[in-house]
Design an enzyme around this catalytic site. Structure first.
Site, short mmCIF file in Angstrom:
data_model
loop_
_atom_site.label_atom_id
_atom_site.label_comp_id
_atom_site.label_asym_id
_atom_site.label_seq_id
_atom_site.Cartn_x
_atom_site.Cartn_y
_atom_site.Cartn_z
N ARG A 101 -4.94 -0.27 -12.50
CA ARG A 101 -4.05 1.16 -11.62
C ARG A 101 -4.14 2.34 -12.75
O ARG A 101 -3.52 1.89 -14.35
CB ARG A 101 -2.59 1.05 -11.71
CG ARG A 101 -1.64 1.71 -10.33
CD ARG A 101 -2.09 2.12 -9.21
NE ARG A 101 -0.99 2.70 -8.60
CZ ARG A 101 -1.58 3.14 -7.04
NH1 ARG A 101 -2.96 3.77 -7.09
NH2 ARG A 101 -0.84 3.73 -6.51
N THR A 373 -9.55 5.11 -0.53
CA THR A 373 -9.16 4.00 -0.86
C THR A 373 -10.00 3.62 -0.46
O THR A 373 -11.02 3.08 0.89
CB THR A 373 -7.66 3.49 -0.88
OG1 THR A 373 -7.17 4.09 -1.07
CG2 THR A 373 -8.03 1.47 -1.52
N SER A 391 -8.91 2.77 -5.97
CA SER A 391 -8.96 4.20 -5.21
C SER A 391 -8.91 5.22 -6.17
O SER A 391 -9.22 4.83 -7.00
CB SER A 391 -7.28 3.65 -4.70
OG SER A 391 -7.18 5.17 -4.63
N ASN A 393 -7.17 7.33 -4.08
CA ASN A 393 -5.82 8.62 -3.29
C ASN A 393 -6.72 8.62 -2.07
O ASN A 393 -7.59 8.73 -1.26
CB ASN A 393 -4.89 9.04 -3.85
CG ASN A 393 -3.52 9.14 -3.56
OD1 ASN A 393 -3.10 7.95 -2.78
ND2 ASN A 393 -2.71 10.32 -3.98
N GLU A 412 -3.83 10.31 -8.30
CA GLU A 412 -3.04 8.95 -7.59
C GLU A 412 -1.24 9.02 -8.46
O GLU A 412 -0.47 8.27 -7.53
CB GLU A 412 -3.46 7.83 -8.62
CG GLU A 412 -3.38 6.68 -8.10
CD GLU A 412 -4.28 6.17 -6.93
OE1 GLU A 412 -4.32 5.87 -5.91
OE2 GLU A 412 -5.86 6.38 -6.75
N ASP A 415 0.86 9.04 -5.70
CA ASP A 415 1.50 8.23 -5.64
C ASP A 415 3.17 7.74 -6.38
O ASP A 415 4.19 7.06 -5.74
CB ASP A 415 0.83 6.93 -5.55
CG ASP A 415 -0.47 6.23 -4.84
OD1 ASP A 415 -0.54 7.23 -3.16
OD2 ASP A 415 -1.08 5.85 -4.93
N SER A 444 2.21 1.61 -5.76
CA SER A 444 0.72 1.56 -4.51
C SER A 444 1.12 0.45 -3.26
O SER A 444 1.83 -0.01 -3.53
CB SER A 444 -0.35 0.67 -5.22
OG SER A 444 -1.73 1.04 -5.19
N SER A 445 0.52 1.10 -2.61
CA SER A 445 0.42 -0.24 -1.55
C SER A 445 -0.66 -0.71 -1.70
O SER A 445 -0.52 -1.97 -0.34
CB SER A 445 0.45 1.10 -0.34
OG SER A 445 1.67 1.75 -0.48
N GLY A 464 -5.74 2.58 3.32
CA GLY A 464 -5.13 3.64 4.03
C GLY A 464 -4.02 3.55 3.62
O GLY A 464 -2.73 3.61 4.68
N1 GLY Z 1 -3.24 5.61 -3.40
C1 GLY Z 1 -2.85 4.77 -2.27
C2 GLY Z 1 -2.08 3.09 -2.79
O1 GLY Z 1 -2.40 3.31 -3.97
O2 GLY Z 1 -1.17 3.15 -2.52
#
Ligand code: GLY
Length: 567
Positions: A101, A373, A391, A393, A412, A415, A444-445, A464
């Site tokens: 990340r 992503t 990603s 973002n 990012e 986020d 993050s997701s 997404g």
């Molecule tokens: N940038 C999307 C995520 O990390 O959730």
């Protein structure tokens, strides 16, 4: 369509000859085929090429990720980061989570996006102030050296070739660029490389990225320091600072990937979820959702009743997201969030007929004070496997390319909770745990995941933004229902994230009668007006050895198997 596609076809034909080799050569405890599914055919071919050349799944993951960085600049790249979930074959297999990340620069602070006392959302979305320190180049080097069989230079060959020879512009590229056109036009270097005289490029035209090829070559030759130190680092810092950013050479030199324990959560029937731990909120949301669903009769329910259960578990899981943040900086109450009693209590609060308004739910418990992503899956003939979500973002990240490097930077930093009392680009509510701080990783997701049992391994993931966990959950439910892999990636999608308190859905997700039923139950529905997500999955049946993969029909990806006498 040019050079590139004929090359892609030729490569595929070559690999098809390998398919003729009998899968019966393999003992059933090994997959009968190696397999790759990614969001772009050229990246899938890069993975197959690496496997066919003696690489393992980890080498192939590096080749795929690097190729995606070239062919999908809107989705991921050397200027971005991501998560790699690794399965190392063995008895038992081991799981490794590589956190690549992005990290906030050391000069970052909680109020860095305020102007005249107010948070300016543009500053964390566009331009160099929006960019965290990239993690992907370090991941490519680390995964190769710790887990691969080949050298980084070997694994980067396909990406360097794609950057040098060129990439054919496709419909997804044009769609994502039209979304970000204004921001891309604002940066001269981004417009020069990724647009055509300031306009969208023609479909099938060729995009070459010689400066990116050069940056990749330095990484190939010198490893991690070929990006994070020396000439490339110098150019990155100078370019960012000249345009108003705050990166330093120390930011780059001190960047490291972190190997974390994968999140593991037992499911019924001897299955186990293996997924992303914080700084992803996705694995926790998936485990919580599956844990609540285990208390509910979702499997026997007709479609609207099932959607009701799914939405209600997502609502509760996304509410708890506010408790999570960078595990190196804040305590994450993962054990409490996944405790059986807690999930039972949450599930018991679900009215089987009526929506629970998010405003009526109590706040998440205070255990602590205080499309765009990309995704791919790959497995080799030993059963080593990788699910990776990467990603920058928003599409084309910060729409800022550092001159002389070809590196398009991420955005990012958005986020983070840049405004702890507001929401980010995905309308996710802010929280103190995810406030901006120097050197911190944003929540993050991204949720690369496996479900494994003694008889099967299934791999999941998608891009997404905030909808990633709900998309992965729906695919997992299709899997648990025994549906074929093509269904996991093609089923219509719907989503709920606690706030805003609406069910977002694809245009074809519900019939008129189903929508009326959901409205009667108290839901507000919002048709997002387009299909979303780009899921890549695979399933290994350990009894037969058969491997099946699938690529989301919403994208242009390619999923394919390679009969592999290559161990
Ligand atoms: N940038 C999307 C995520 O990390 O959730």
């Amino acid at each position: 369509m040019s050079l590139l596609n004929s090359r892609t076809r030729a490569s595929l034909l070559g690999f098809c000859s390998l398919l003729l080799l009998s899968s019966a050569l393999h003992a059933a405890e090994h997959p009968a085929q190696a397999s790759v599914a990614s969001a772009h055919p050229s990246a899938t071919v890069a993975g197959l090429e690496t496997l066919a050349d003696g690489g393992n799944a980890f080498d192939a993951a590096v080749a795929i990720a690097a190729a995606l960085a070239v062919v999908e600049p809107y989705g991921s790249g050397l200027g971005g980061g991501g998560f790699f979930l690794l399965r190392k074959a063995g008895s038992p297999p081991t799981y490794h989570f590589i956190d690549a990340r992005e990290r906030a620069p050391l000069a970052a602070h909680a109020r860095m996006y305020e102007r005249n006392g107010k948070v300016d959302p543009q500053l964390s979305l566009n331009g160099p102030l929006a960019a965290g320190i990239p993690g992907l180049p370090a991941a490519l080097a680390d995964i190769t050296s710790r887990y691969g069989r080949k050298t980084l230079a070997n694994n980067l060959v396909p990406a360097i070739r794609l950057a040098t020879d060129g990439v054919s512009i496709d419909r997804i590229y044009i769609d994502r660029a039209s979304w970000r056109l204004d921001a891309m036009r604002d940066d001269r270097e981004t417009a020069r490389i990724f647009l055509d005289q300031g306009n969208l490029p023609e479909e099938y035209s060729l995009m070459r990225q010689p400066q990116l090829a050069n940056t990749l070559e330095k990484l190939a030759r010198y490893g991690r320091i070929g990006f994070y130190e020396g000439e490339t680092a110098q150019k990155l810092v100078e370019g960012v600072r000249a345009a108003g950013g705050v990166w330093s050479l120390e930011d780059l030199a001190s960047y490291r990937t972190v190997e974390r324990q994968a999140l593991r959560y037992p499911l019924s029937d001897g299955r186990e979820l293996i997924s992303a731990p914080p700084p992803s909120a996705g694995g926790v949301a998936l485990a919580q959702s599956l844990g609540m669903l285990q208390q509910l009769p979702w499997q026997k329910a007709e479609p609207v009743q099932r959607a009701h259960y799914v939405v209600e578990v997502l609502r509760r899981a996304y509410r708890d997201r506010g408790l999570l943040g960078d595990p190196d900086r804040v305590a994450n109450p993962v054990n409490q969030l996944l405790a059986p009693d807690y999930l039972k209590r949450l599930a018991a609060g679900i009215d089987p007929q009526r929506a629970t308004p998010s405003s009526s739910l109590p706040p998440a418990p205070a255990w602590r004070e205080g499309d765009h992503t990309t995704h791919f899956v790959v497995m080799d003939a030993d059963g080593n496997a990788v699910a990776a979500t990467l990603s920058v973002n928003l599409p084309f990240g910060a729409a800022f390319t550092v001159p002389g490097t070809g590196v398009l930077l991420n955005d990012e930093m958005d986020d983070f909770a840049t405004d702890v009392s507001g929401a980010n680009a995905y309308q996710l509510a802010g929280s103190q745990a995810n406030a901006v701080a120097a050197g911190k990783r944003p929540l993050s997701s991204m949720s690369p995941s496996f479900i494994e049992s003694p008889t099967e391994l299934a791999a999941f993931g998608t891009p997404g933004g905030s909808r990633i966990p709900s998309m992965v959950l729906l695919a997992m439910l299709d899997y648990l229902d025994g549906k074929p892999v093509q269904r996991w990636v093609s089923s219509p999608r719907y989503h709920h994230q606690f706030l805003p308190d609406v069910i977002e859905h694809e245009p074809r997700a519900f019939t008129a009668a189903e929508m009326a039923d959901l409205q009667r139950r108290g839901y507000t529905l919002k048709d997002v007006g387009r299909a979303y997500g780009n899921q890549q999955v695979l399933l290994w049946n350990k009894k037969s050895g058969e491997v099946q993969s699938a690529s989301d029909p919403r994208g242009i990806g390619l999923a394919t198997e390679l009969a592999a006498p290559l161990r």
